[in-house]
Design an enzyme around this catalytic site. Sequence first.
Site, PDB file in Angstrom:
ATOM      1  N   HIS A   1      -1.207   1.334   3.300  1.00  0.00           N
ATOM      2  CA  HIS A   1      -0.493   2.651   2.498  1.00  0.00           C
ATOM      3  C   HIS A   1       0.926   2.319   2.164  1.00  0.00           C
ATOM      4  CE1 HIS A   1       0.527   6.977   2.661  1.00  0.00           C
ATOM      5  NE2 HIS A   1       1.556   6.675   3.102  1.00  0.00           N
ATOM      6  N   GLU A   2       1.651   2.176   2.897  1.00  0.00           N
ATOM      7  CA  GLU A   2       3.158   1.420   2.923  1.00  0.00           C
ATOM      8  C   GLU A   2       3.639   0.462   2.141  1.00  0.00           C
ATOM      9  OE1 GLU A   2       4.874   3.534   3.669  1.00  0.00           O
ATOM     10  OE2 GLU A   2       3.711   4.790   5.632  1.00  0.00           O
TER      11      GLU A   2
ATOM     12  N   HIS B   1       3.712   2.483  -1.539  1.00  0.00           N
ATOM     13  CA  HIS B   1       4.826   3.260  -1.434  1.00  0.00           C
ATOM     14  C   HIS B   1       5.808   2.484  -2.367  1.00  0.00           C
ATOM     15  CE1 HIS B   1       4.102   7.016   0.164  1.00  0.00           C
ATOM     16  NE2 HIS B   1       3.978   6.645   1.228  1.00  0.00           N
TER      17      HIS B   1
ATOM     18  N   GLU C   1       2.315  11.050  -1.341  1.00  0.00           N
ATOM     19  CA  GLU C   1       1.626   9.888   0.181  1.00  0.00           C
ATOM     20  C   GLU C   1       0.229  10.812  -0.397  1.00  0.00           C
ATOM     21  OE1 GLU C   1       2.281   9.411   3.116  1.00  0.00           O
ATOM     22  OE2 GLU C   1       4.556   9.923   2.295  1.00  0.00           O
TER      23      GLU C   1
END
Length: 301
Positions: A138-139, A142, A213
């Site tokens: 997920h990070e 970004h 997100e």
Amino acid sequence: MHRHYNGLKTVLLLGGMWVVLLAIGWAIAGATRNSAFIMIFAVVGLLGTAYSYWNSDKLAIRSMRAVPVTPQQAPAMYRIVHELSQAAGQPMPRLFIAPTMSPNAFATGRNPEHAAVCCTEGILQLLDERELRGVLGHELMHVYNRDILTSSVAAAVAGIITSAAQMLQFAAIFGGGRGNDNRGGNPLVGLLLALLAPLAATVIQLAISRTREYDADEDGSKLTGDPLALASALRKIEGGASQFPMDPEDQKVVNTSHLMIANPFRGGAVTGLFRTHPATADRIARLENMARAGGGNPAGR
């Protein structure tokens, strides 16, 4: 489908922030009979955005008092990030650990070549390796999706709107009714705009954060091939953050909180339009639907 919708939504929300800023500029120009203020705010906005974007990694890491780590100090974290970055065809980011038991993680950096990923001590202790993989995927997304640029622009414009609104409030009170020249407009309109504009900017900024997100959840799960791992991690992080919340009085932490994978503060008093993150239950439901649909392509496993 979700990705295209969220991308369009982000563009429209950023456009909405600029509309609010232009409306304030128009009102100030009318109240002061001087259009130079519009150019001043535009220049300050561009400089503020550039500084925030260029130094985003340093500012965020410093705010969390994070320290760099080696493969020997955090072997699982290092191995997972190395595998996922290779699978994505991207450079390896720098890794940091923040000395707090509050479980969370964030990524920052103006591009993949200048990226940093930070985990708290709490999240490394709370999650198993499969869940940690979901969080790190997920990070990384970004960074790969250039979300730092989006959030930097949104934060800078929101800050300028707040400052401009304060100036507009002053101009509406002291400069709106001079003489018989009505070109300055109704000072009550200026006051109303000065009060509502910062609120509107904050709502839009938070909506952008929530949208990004959702995208990182989806894209990160595709990178790892395991949406349920991230769903399980989010469930644990929410519980851990309630038990070990970060300090809402620490302004540096507050300024970094929108980068984190989950709300780092205790409780659910803030809801709806004023959430920094989507509701955890909604994120988990989306990830579970993605898993049922067979979403995700296993990477580096």
